[in-house]
Design a protein around this motif. Structure first.
Motif, PDB file in Angstrom:
ATOM      1  N   LEU A  76      -4.295  -0.493  -1.571  1.00 17.42           N
ATOM      2  CA  LEU A  76      -4.776   0.749  -0.963  1.00 17.42           C
ATOM      3  C   LEU A  76      -6.258   0.964  -1.259  1.00 17.42           C
ATOM      4  O   LEU A  76      -6.994   1.486  -0.415  1.00 17.42           O
ATOM      5  CB  LEU A  76      -3.951   1.928  -1.479  1.00 17.42           C
ATOM      6  N   ASP A  77      -6.703   0.522  -2.426  1.00 20.39           N
ATOM      7  CA  ASP A  77      -8.125   0.626  -2.777  1.00 20.39           C
ATOM      8  C   ASP A  77      -8.985  -0.246  -1.865  1.00 20.39           C
ATOM      9  O   ASP A  77     -10.130   0.091  -1.572  1.00 20.39           O
ATOM     10  CB  ASP A  77      -8.354   0.195  -4.231  1.00 20.39           C
ATOM     11  N   ASP A  99      -8.508   1.264   2.219  1.00 18.18           N
ATOM     12  CA  ASP A  99      -8.564   2.697   2.507  1.00 18.18           C
ATOM     13  C   ASP A  99      -9.467   3.029   3.699  1.00 18.18           C
ATOM     14  O   ASP A  99      -9.147   3.898   4.516  1.00 18.18           O
ATOM     15  CB  ASP A  99      -9.007   3.487   1.266  1.00 18.18           C
ATOM     16  N   SER A 100     -10.588   2.324   3.828  1.00 19.36           N
ATOM     17  CA  SER A 100     -11.495   2.564   4.954  1.00 19.36           C
ATOM     18  C   SER A 100     -10.875   2.113   6.267  1.00 19.36           C
ATOM     19  O   SER A 100     -10.936   2.823   7.282  1.00 19.36           O
ATOM     20  CB  SER A 100     -12.822   1.832   4.733  1.00 19.36           C
ATOM     21  N   LEU A 141       1.127   4.182  -2.889  1.00 20.62           N
ATOM     22  CA  LEU A 141       1.004   5.611  -2.589  1.00 20.62           C
ATOM     23  C   LEU A 141       2.204   6.384  -3.129  1.00 20.62           C
ATOM     24  O   LEU A 141       2.056   7.496  -3.651  1.00 20.62           O
ATOM     25  CB  LEU A 141       0.883   5.805  -1.078  1.00 20.62           C
ATOM     26  N   SER A 194      -5.261   2.560  -7.346  1.00 23.12           N
ATOM     27  CA  SER A 194      -3.949   2.713  -6.724  1.00 23.12           C
ATOM     28  C   SER A 194      -2.939   1.699  -7.249  1.00 23.12           C
ATOM     29  O   SER A 194      -1.741   1.904  -7.156  1.00 23.12           O
ATOM     30  CB  SER A 194      -4.058   2.575  -5.201  1.00 23.12           C
ATOM     31  N   GLU A 231      -8.954   8.568   0.064  1.00 22.45           N
ATOM     32  CA  GLU A 231      -8.127   7.938  -0.967  1.00 22.45           C
ATOM     33  C   GLU A 231      -8.581   8.353  -2.362  1.00 22.45           C
ATOM     34  O   GLU A 231      -7.765   8.548  -3.259  1.00 22.45           O
ATOM     35  CB  GLU A 231      -8.182   6.416  -0.830  1.00 22.45           C
ATOM     36  N   SER A 232      -9.896   8.514  -2.539  1.00 24.35           N
ATOM     37  CA  SER A 232     -10.417   8.973  -3.833  1.00 24.35           C
ATOM     38  C   SER A 232      -9.897  10.373  -4.157  1.00 24.35           C
ATOM     39  O   SER A 232      -9.584  10.679  -5.312  1.00 24.35           O
ATOM     40  CB  SER A 232     -11.952   8.983  -3.816  1.00 24.35           C
ATOM     41  N   GLY A 264     -12.781   7.632   4.911  1.00 24.40           N
ATOM     42  CA  GLY A 264     -11.483   7.094   4.508  1.00 24.40           C
ATOM     43  C   GLY A 264     -11.452   6.745   3.035  1.00 24.40           C
ATOM     44  O   GLY A 264     -10.445   6.972   2.346  1.00 24.40           O
ATOM     45  N   ASP A 265     -12.558   6.210   2.547  1.00 25.11           N
ATOM     46  CA  ASP A 265     -12.677   5.894   1.124  1.00 25.11           C
ATOM     47  C   ASP A 265     -12.584   7.171   0.292  1.00 25.11           C
ATOM     48  O   ASP A 265     -11.899   7.224  -0.747  1.00 25.11           O
ATOM     49  CB  ASP A 265     -14.020   5.199   0.884  1.00 25.11           C
ATOM     50  N   SER A 296       0.834  -1.207   0.000  1.00 23.26           N
ATOM     51  CA  SER A 296       0.000   0.000   0.000  1.00 23.26           C
ATOM     52  C   SER A 296       0.868   1.255   0.000  1.00 23.26           C
ATOM     53  O   SER A 296       0.576   2.232  -0.708  1.00 23.26           O
ATOM     54  CB  SER A 296      -0.914   0.003   1.226  1.00 23.26           C
TER      55      SER A 296
END
Length: 263
Positions: free
Chosen positions: A243-244, A247-248, A41, A232, A220-221, A216-217, A37
């Motif tokens: 990471l997708d 993310d939450s 990033l 990601s 990342e979006s 959190g979603d 992850s």
């Protein structure tokens, strides 16, 4: 869709098996997911994963997660020493690599290490403390994700965050929270006394997980939108990157720690 379902079932089953086993196997899995992850990033930030500073960051993420067995790691001097050492290392590399590695790069890596490392450290800590509680958190995150998707498709009309994530709707978001609370109550009923949470506490936790899991979603979006990236990564066919998928969880676990649900 078929590829998405197949990948989800296989990856989910593998994750749940190691989650139930716990101990070293799950710790190693959590560390691997965290490093992947982190690298995703880094790639989003247009940085080369082969650069020494990026490698040091990856090692810092792995060390942070693998140290989850230390009961007081977040509070004792080792945490502060590790943080200080990483900061000094990034700033030193900024001098050694001159224009190839800037202060902005150093700040991006520093935030990336702790944005990814701390939640996965807490995930391992939570698994060491209670299998039922970590299952509850994970199930509610998955429930929220699925609930928002299906309720949104059926009843969604008003956009939740059109600039960041055009497909998400307010109706889907509210429906996901309601479903998460219902699933939490069912989980408690099935688990019985083994899940040592009072009913009001359970409802509070489920609300926190569902609401902030969606935030959190969106976080990342927003990162992906800024860098004009759809997914990601490609490690999970049909799902994107690690990471997708996490993310939450990455956003929820530090909040649960601040609220005292994780020690």
């Amino acid at each position: 869709m078929k590829q998405r379902i197949t990948t989800g079932l296989l990856a989910g089953a593998f994750y749940l098996v190691l989650l139930c086993i716990g101990s070293l196997p799950f710790t190693l899995l959590a560390a691997a997911i965290a490093v992947i992850s982190y690298l995703e990033l880094v790639k989003m930030g247009k940085m080369n994963v082969a650069f020494p500073e990026v490698i040091f960051g990856g090692l810092a993420v792995a060390a942070l997660v693998l140290n989850a067995g230390r009961s007081s790691f977040l509070a004792d001097g080792l945490w502060m020493r590790m943080t200080a050492l990483f900061v000094l290392l990034m700033l030193t590399l900024m001098i050694l690599r001159r224009s190839a590695f800037t202060f902005a790069n150093a700040a991006y890596l520093f935030l990336s290490v702790f944005y990814i490392g701390i939640p996965f450290y807490l995930l391992v800590r939570l698994r060491l403390d209670s299998l039922l509680l970590v299952l509850l958190v994970q199930v509610l995150i998955w429930t929220t994700d699925s609930g928002a998707y299906f309720v949104g498709r059926k009843f969604g009309k008003r956009k939740l965050a059109p600039v960041i994530s055009p497909n998400k709707t307010r109706e889907g978001s509210i429906g996901a929270v309601i479903i998460a609370v219902l699933i939490a109550l069912l989980f408690k009923w099935i688990a019985g006394p083994a899940l040592a949470l009072a009913w009001p506490t359970l409802i509070g936790i489920s609300l926190v997980i569902s609401v902030f899991g969606q935030i959190g979603d969106l976080v990342e979006s927003a990162i992906k939108r800024y860098y004009n990236i759809k997914d990601s990564g490609t490690i999970l066919p049909g799902h994107g990157g690690m990471l997708d998928r996490f993310d939450s969880l990455i956003f929820v676990l530090p909040l649960l720690y601040v609220l005292g649900f994780i020690v």
